[in-house]
Write an enzyme that holds these catalytic residues in place. Structure first.
Site, PDB file in Angstrom:
ATOM      1  CB  CYS A  37      70.266 129.319  88.461  1.00  0.00           C
ATOM      2  SG  CYS A  37      69.322 128.304  89.603  1.00  0.00           S
ATOM      3  CG  HIS A  68      69.198 133.782  89.736  1.00  0.00           C
ATOM      4  ND1 HIS A  68      70.279 133.372  90.487  1.00  0.00           N
ATOM      5  CD2 HIS A  68      68.344 132.733  89.711  1.00  0.00           C
ATOM      6  CE1 HIS A  68      70.076 132.148  90.921  1.00  0.00           C
ATOM      7  NE2 HIS A  68      68.912 131.737  90.463  1.00  0.00           N
ATOM      8  CG  ASP A 122      72.597 135.996  91.134  1.00  0.00           C
ATOM      9  OD1 ASP A 122      72.069 135.106  90.443  1.00  0.00           O
ATOM     10  OD2 ASP A 122      72.047 136.489  92.130  1.00  0.00           O
TER      11      ASP A 122
END
Length: 389
Positions: free
Chosen positions: A76, A253, A251
Site C-alpha cells: 500500500c 486497498h 485508498d
C-alpha cells in the site's frame, strides 16, 4: 473490469449515492484548488477522478526471486508513492488543469500511466520500487515507511530521462536551499530541472499532535501541492485535500487485475485504464492520521521554488497561531554520523537500477519511529476492505 468497494465509507458505488463530500459550507481544497461543496460537487469528483489511483494488483509476473504475484497486504505505501509521483508527472507534463475521461487517449497521458504498469520494464512499476527497496534494507514483501518510499523514488527518477524530474527528500525537518540548488540548477546553462520536493515528517509518537493540523491544511492550499503520503495505523493512504477537519484521500486497498494499457486501442486496454481512476474520495479526521507522513510539492521553475519558499515563510513558519512543520536554511549543518550508522550504510545492497546512498543518523532514527507501528500481515490484514474478483 473488477468490482470496487470504497475502503473507508463502505458504499457500493454502483447503487448508492456516496457520502464522499459532506454537504457543508466549508470549502473543499484539492491540491491547491478550492471548491464549493454544494455547487461544485461534480467538479470536485471530476478532479478526484483525474488523479492516478494506484491500488493492489494481482496476477503480475513474480517480483525478482520472490513468488509474489500480488502486493495485497504489503504494497500500500508503494502504491501511495506511485500516486504522488504520478500526480507530479501529470502536473509537470499536462498541467494542474488536466482532466481525465474514459475517452482520454492523449499520448502524454498514456506515456505517464504506462510508467506505473506492473511489469519489469515500467520505470515506476511495483517491481522496480520493491527491488530498489532492497538497497534500503527492505525485502520484497516488507512494509515501507513514507521516508523509505521517497528515497526509492528519488533513485528511480534518475534512470527515467523522459520524466525530466528530480526528487529531493528534505531530511531532519529541514529544507536546505543549497542542496536543492545544487540538484536542480544545471551548471552548464543555469537552467532549472523540475523538482518534486518530499518532506518526511514525524508529527507525534503514536498519534498526530493536533497543533500541526492547521499547517497540514495550509499545505493543501498551495498550488504546488502534490499531496501527502501517510495513512492510518497499518494502512498507507494518499491524501489529496481536506474539508473541515477531515482529510480527503485515495485508498490503495482494493485488489485489481494487472494488465497493459498501451495505446488504449483494445477494449481490455480501455477497461484497464479505468482501473487507474476513482471518482470518489474517502475521508478521515486529521486526528486519526498516522503521525508519520511526507508532504510533497512540485516546482517546475526556479521562480516557483522561490515563491513556494515565501509561502512557507509567510503562511506556515512565521504565521501566527500555526505550528511550523519544518525549517528553511541556506546551508545544512554537517550531520553527526555514528560508527554504527556508517557500518549500516556501507553494508546496504545494490539493486538495478541503483545509485549510491548515504543515510544520516537522524534518518536512521526516523526509520526506527516508523517501526513502532505493527507491520501488516500478508495474508489477512486488509480482507474486510477488499473484494477480489
Amino acid at each position: 473490469m473488477d468490482y470496487v468497494i470504497d475502503a473507508y465509507v463502505g458504499y457500493d458505488i454502483g447503487t448508492v449515492e456516496p457520502d464522499d463530500i459532506p454537504k457543508t459550507d466549508d470549502t473543499v481544497w484539492l491540491l491547491g484548488k478550492s471548491y464549493n461543496t454544494i455547487q461544485e460537487l461534480e467538479f470536485i469528483r471530476r478532479d478526484v477522478q483525474s488523479k492516478l489511483w494506484c491500488t493492489y494488483r494481482r496476477g503480475f509476473i513474480p517480483i525478482g526471486n520472490s513468488q509474489l504475484t500480488t502486493d495485497k497486504g504489503w504494497g500500500c505505501m508503494l502504491r501511495c508513492g506511485q500516486m504522488v509521483l504520478g500526480q507530479a508527472l501529470i502536473m509537470l507534463h499536462l498541467g494542474r488543469d488536466f482532466f481525465w475521461t474514459p475517452e482520454t487517449k492523449d499520448p502524454t497521458y498514456l506515456e505517464i500511466v504506462n510508467r506505473f504498469e506492473d511489469n519489469r520494464k515500467s520505470p515506476y512499476s511495483l517491481h522496480q520500487i520493491a527491488l530498489m527497496g532492497d538497497s534500503e534494507d527492505k525485502k520484497v514483501g516488507e512494509w515501507f515507511g513514507p521516508n523509505t518510499v521517497a528515497q526509492v523514488l528519488k533513485k528511480l527518477v534518475k534512470f527515467d530521462e523522459w520524466s525530466k524530474l528530480v526528487i529531493h527528500v528534505a531530511l531532519d525537518n529541514t529544507i536546505a536551499i543549497d542542496e536543492i540548488n545544487q540538484l536542480c540548477i544545471d551548471k552548464k546553462d543555469d537552467s532549472w530541472k523540475p523538482l518534486l520536493l518530499i518532506i518526511p515528517l514525524r508529527l507525534g509518537l503514536n498519534e498526530i499532535n493536533p497543533i500541526y493540523i492547521d499547517a497540514l491544511k495550509k499545505c493543501f492550499e498551495f498550488k504546488n501541492n502534490c499531496g501527502m503520503i501517510g495513512g492510518k495505523p497499518n494502512q498507507a493512504l494518499y491524501f489529496i485535500g481536506y474539508v473541515g477537519d477531515e482529510a480527503l484521500y485515495l485508498d490503495p486497498h482494493t485488489v485489481q487485475r494487472s494488465g497493459t494499457i498501451g495505446s488504449k486501442l483494445e477494449q481490455s486496454e480501455i477497461e484497464l485504464d479505468e482501473t487507474f481512476h476513482q471518482k470518489y474520495a474517502s475521508r478521515i479526521n486529521f486526528r486519526s492520521m498516522d503521525p508519520s507522513l511526507a508532504i510533497c510539492f512540485l516546482c517546475t521553475t526556479r521562480q516557483e521554488f522561490n515563491d513556494l519558499l515565501k509561502r512557507f515563510q509567510d503562511d506556515i513558519i512565521n504565521a501566527p497561531n500555526i505550528q511550523s512543520l519544518f525549517e528553511i536554511t541556506n546551508t545544512r549543518q554537517a550531520p553527526w554520523i555514528s560508527s554504527a550508522t556508517t557500518s549500516t550504510s556501507s553494508s546496504r545492497k545494490n539493486s538495478v537500477p541503483n545509485d549510491s546512498f548515504e543515510i544520516t543518523a537522524t534518518e536512521a532514527l526516523n526509520e526506527e519511529f516508523e517501526e513502532l507501528q505493527p507491520k501488516p500481515v500478508l495474508d489477512d490484514s486488509d480482507d474486510e476492505f477488499e473484494i477480489i474478483v
